[in-house]
Design a protein around this motif. Structure first.
Motif, PDB file in Angstrom:
ATOM      1  N   THR A  54      -4.392  -8.376  -4.407  1.00 53.83           N
ATOM      2  CA  THR A  54      -5.491  -6.838  -3.645  1.00 53.83           C
ATOM      3  C   THR A  54      -4.387  -6.767  -1.556  1.00 53.83           C
ATOM      4  O   THR A  54      -3.667  -8.070  -1.302  1.00 53.83           O
ATOM      5  N   VAL A  55      -4.829  -6.125  -1.571  1.00 50.25           N
ATOM      6  CA  VAL A  55      -4.766  -5.310  -0.471  1.00 50.25           C
ATOM      7  C   VAL A  55      -5.445  -5.013   0.415  1.00 50.25           C
ATOM      8  O   VAL A  55      -6.452  -4.024   0.347  1.00 50.25           O
ATOM      9  N   LEU A  56      -5.356  -5.710   2.143  1.00 52.25           N
ATOM     10  CA  LEU A  56      -6.624  -6.037   2.858  1.00 52.25           C
ATOM     11  C   LEU A  56      -6.644  -5.073   3.725  1.00 52.25           C
ATOM     12  O   LEU A  56      -7.364  -4.500   4.281  1.00 52.25           O
ATOM     13  N   SER A  57      -5.657  -3.965   3.504  1.00 53.86           N
ATOM     14  CA  SER A  57      -5.472  -2.730   4.909  1.00 53.86           C
ATOM     15  C   SER A  57      -5.421  -1.418   3.614  1.00 53.86           C
ATOM     16  O   SER A  57      -4.202  -1.333   3.200  1.00 53.86           O
ATOM     17  N   PRO A  58      -5.620   0.214   3.868  1.00 56.71           N
ATOM     18  CA  PRO A  58      -5.000   0.954   3.144  1.00 56.71           C
ATOM     19  C   PRO A  58      -3.888   1.014   3.523  1.00 56.71           C
ATOM     20  O   PRO A  58      -2.713   1.313   3.243  1.00 56.71           O
ATOM     21  N   ALA A  59      -3.185   0.180   5.123  1.00 60.76           N
ATOM     22  CA  ALA A  59      -1.506   0.833   5.602  1.00 60.76           C
ATOM     23  C   ALA A  59      -1.052  -0.154   5.434  1.00 60.76           C
ATOM     24  O   ALA A  59       0.035  -0.088   5.315  1.00 60.76           O
ATOM     25  N   LEU A  60      -1.337  -1.291   3.858  1.00 63.63           N
ATOM     26  CA  LEU A  60      -0.326  -1.656   3.361  1.00 63.63           C
ATOM     27  C   LEU A  60      -0.332  -1.563   1.799  1.00 63.63           C
ATOM     28  O   LEU A  60       0.408  -1.940   1.382  1.00 63.63           O
ATOM     29  N   LEU A  61      -0.916  -0.686   1.652  1.00 67.86           N
ATOM     30  CA  LEU A  61      -0.994  -0.105   0.137  1.00 67.86           C
ATOM     31  C   LEU A  61       0.182   0.513  -0.065  1.00 67.86           C
ATOM     32  O   LEU A  61       0.432   0.211  -1.803  1.00 67.86           O
ATOM     33  N   HIS A  62       1.121   0.996   0.715  1.00 72.49           N
ATOM     34  CA  HIS A  62       2.723   1.334   0.046  1.00 72.49           C
ATOM     35  C   HIS A  62       3.756   0.247  -0.099  1.00 72.49           C
ATOM     36  O   HIS A  62       4.255   0.235  -0.915  1.00 72.49           O
ATOM     37  N   LEU A  63       2.727  -0.854  -0.344  1.00 71.07           N
ATOM     38  CA  LEU A  63       3.720  -1.721  -0.044  1.00 71.07           C
ATOM     39  C   LEU A  63       3.536  -2.120  -1.667  1.00 71.07           C
ATOM     40  O   LEU A  63       4.318  -3.112  -2.364  1.00 71.07           O
ATOM     41  N   TYR A  64       2.885  -2.057  -2.487  1.00 70.85           N
ATOM     42  CA  TYR A  64       2.519  -2.460  -3.932  1.00 70.85           C
ATOM     43  C   TYR A  64       2.867  -1.176  -4.715  1.00 70.85           C
ATOM     44  O   TYR A  64       2.549  -0.091  -3.953  1.00 70.85           O
ATOM     45  N   ASP A  65       3.062  -1.759  -6.031  1.00 73.34           N
ATOM     46  CA  ASP A  65       3.697  -0.718  -7.538  1.00 73.34           C
ATOM     47  C   ASP A  65       2.119  -0.480  -7.791  1.00 73.34           C
ATOM     48  O   ASP A  65       1.639  -1.332  -8.440  1.00 73.34           O
ATOM     49  N   VAL A  66       1.284   0.716  -7.398  1.00 74.30           N
ATOM     50  CA  VAL A  66      -0.053   1.283  -7.551  1.00 74.30           C
ATOM     51  C   VAL A  66       0.013   1.984  -9.464  1.00 74.30           C
ATOM     52  O   VAL A  66      -0.601   2.560  -9.837  1.00 74.30           O
ATOM     53  N   ASN A  67       1.635   2.434  -9.168  1.00 71.15           N
ATOM     54  CA  ASN A  67       1.730   2.740 -11.094  1.00 71.15           C
ATOM     55  C   ASN A  67       1.273   2.155 -11.599  1.00 71.15           C
ATOM     56  O   ASN A  67       1.080   1.141 -12.147  1.00 71.15           O
ATOM     57  N   ASN A  68       1.503   2.968 -12.335  1.00 71.86           N
ATOM     58  CA  ASN A  68       0.234   2.615 -13.571  1.00 71.86           C
ATOM     59  C   ASN A  68      -0.758   1.680 -13.435  1.00 71.86           C
ATOM     60  O   ASN A  68      -1.020   0.775 -14.705  1.00 71.86           O
ATOM     61  N   THR A  69      -1.523   1.140 -12.149  1.00 73.06           N
ATOM     62  CA  THR A  69      -2.467   0.612 -12.002  1.00 73.06           C
ATOM     63  C   THR A  69      -3.785   0.683 -12.048  1.00 73.06           C
ATOM     64  O   THR A  69      -4.689   1.976 -11.946  1.00 73.06           O
ATOM     65  N   LEU A  70      -4.606  -0.430 -12.718  1.00 72.74           N
ATOM     66  CA  LEU A  70      -6.023  -0.407 -12.034  1.00 72.74           C
ATOM     67  C   LEU A  70      -6.673  -0.625 -10.805  1.00 72.74           C
ATOM     68  O   LEU A  70      -5.604  -1.196 -10.357  1.00 72.74           O
TER      69      LEU A  70
END
Lengths: 249, 249
Positions: free
Chosen positions: A15-31
């Motif tokens: 769970t990413v609580l804010s768009p400003a934290l999205l860069h901390l996660y590996d979004v590649n190949n995710t839903l």
């Protein structure tokens, strides 16, 4: 039963609580599930549930007006609780009954949600859907089936964490957790919040001075808040494909 | 009684769940509470409670070694649960009894906490203190007296939100809320989490798969976790002044 082996074979959920934290996660190949409960993703679910052909999310009023002219379609968006100058409709689900929206294209301007959609796309998400309480079960059913790593991405408000998006993420976590490996404190915080608030989320938001409770109540939109906190009233799955939100079949 | 007038005269309180969200808040002229429960701010409270002259937080092992030589003082810091090569001690409160640390200067390397201290300083905070459950009452007593806008700043883990720092922020919120105007969803989310977990925070973290529960348990540090979740065992107020953490008198 080898639970470690089992756990290793399950996809991950964060769970990413804010768009400003999205860069901390590996979004590649995710839903990625984009969450903007009050009210973008609630309106999107309602529009598609009521038969809209598609919803095109854009990030500015200007772009909304421009696309509205080019495509000769319905334009919608608010600024400070009023229909934005130059647009035709607002962000309330109640403005989009089937008699009105069926078969039509809607261009919707939504600052927080659209930006998050574009961020997820640019970071390599393979699938983007939108989530709200109105389509909670459709989102959860899809997550249980899909066998992909999942990110629940809360739009928040100008990058600040908000209560209703966090509660929705928590609702999803509580319903799909058996299907995922969840090593994510934000997911558990969200789940705890949801479990505390779920019996009456409207009262919970009111009691806890939630920022959007106050903001929308000041605009006279209590009925909208209550509606957007009700499960499965528009239980479809909007999917973002080539810049448009379409009903996932 | 005019509650609106009252509310307008109270200072504000915000909770920032990750250093990556600090830029969204007006830090200027605020009191910032830096929170890094496992274990930097717990160790800092313990050191000063046990009579250390000062704690100098630095952001790298290299800088820690260098300052240790220059000042001929105690150096401490861990990487992956072990005392970092070139340093003398680790991050456990148990390593710093009064017999050892009294009167000494400690240079402590702590990645997340030190960076957050520097961020708060550069953004214009007028006062920076450190908070942990070990000095919960000292922090709350100070906040009640100070009549300043407050930011509870969670260090998290590499900018991700974590459970224990959020719970500590929630504990503070629950204890000082009458003294502040709180228009902040993060504060209410934190408070909800704390109220749910407070009867046994160790079990709560274990049950909820908190990332630091797993990380520190893998290093055999259960006793440290339990200690750091206990209120007021080192009930002093460390204040950051000219690069050093000192006991606030």
């Amino acid at each position: 039963m080898d639970t470690i082996f089992e756990s290793m074979n399950k996809p991950s959920l964060y769970t990413v609580l804010s768009p400003a934290l999205l860069h901390l996660y590996d979004v590649n190949n995710t839903l990625v599930v984009v969450i903007d409960v009050l009210r973008a993703t609630s309106t999107i679910a309602t529009d598609l549930y009521n038969g809209a052909k598609e919803v095109i999310p854009v990030d500015s009023v200007q772009r909304c007006i421009q696309l509205g002219k080019e495509l000769a379609c319905v334009t919608a968006g608010e600024r400070d609780g009023q229909i934005a100058p130059g647009l035709q409709y607002g962000n309330s689900s109640f403005e989009y009954p089937r008699e009105f929206i069926e078969g039509k294209t809607l261009v919707l301007t939504t600052t927080n949600g659209t930006r998050l959609l574009h961020m997820a796309l640019s970071k390599g998400a393979t699938e983007i859907v939108t989530g709200s309480f109105l389509n909670l079960s459709a989102v959860c059913d899809h997550l249980k089936e899909v066998n992909k790593n999942v990110i629940l991405a809360c739009a928040g408000w100008k990058d600040r964490v908000n209560m209703e998006d966090t509660m929705f993420a928590g609702a999803v976590v509580s319903m799909v957790e058996e299907y995922f490996t969840i090593n994510c404190d934000s997911s558990r915080i969200a789940e705890t919040l949801y479990k505390k608030g779920r019996t009456d989320m409207y009262e919970f938001m009111k009691k806890n001075d939630a920022s959007h409770y106050h903001r929308l109540t000041n605009f006279g939109l209590e009925r909208d808040i209550r509606h957007c906190l009700t499960a499965d009233l528009a239980n479809v799955l909007p999917e973002y494909v080539n810049g448009k939100l379409l009903l996932r079949r």
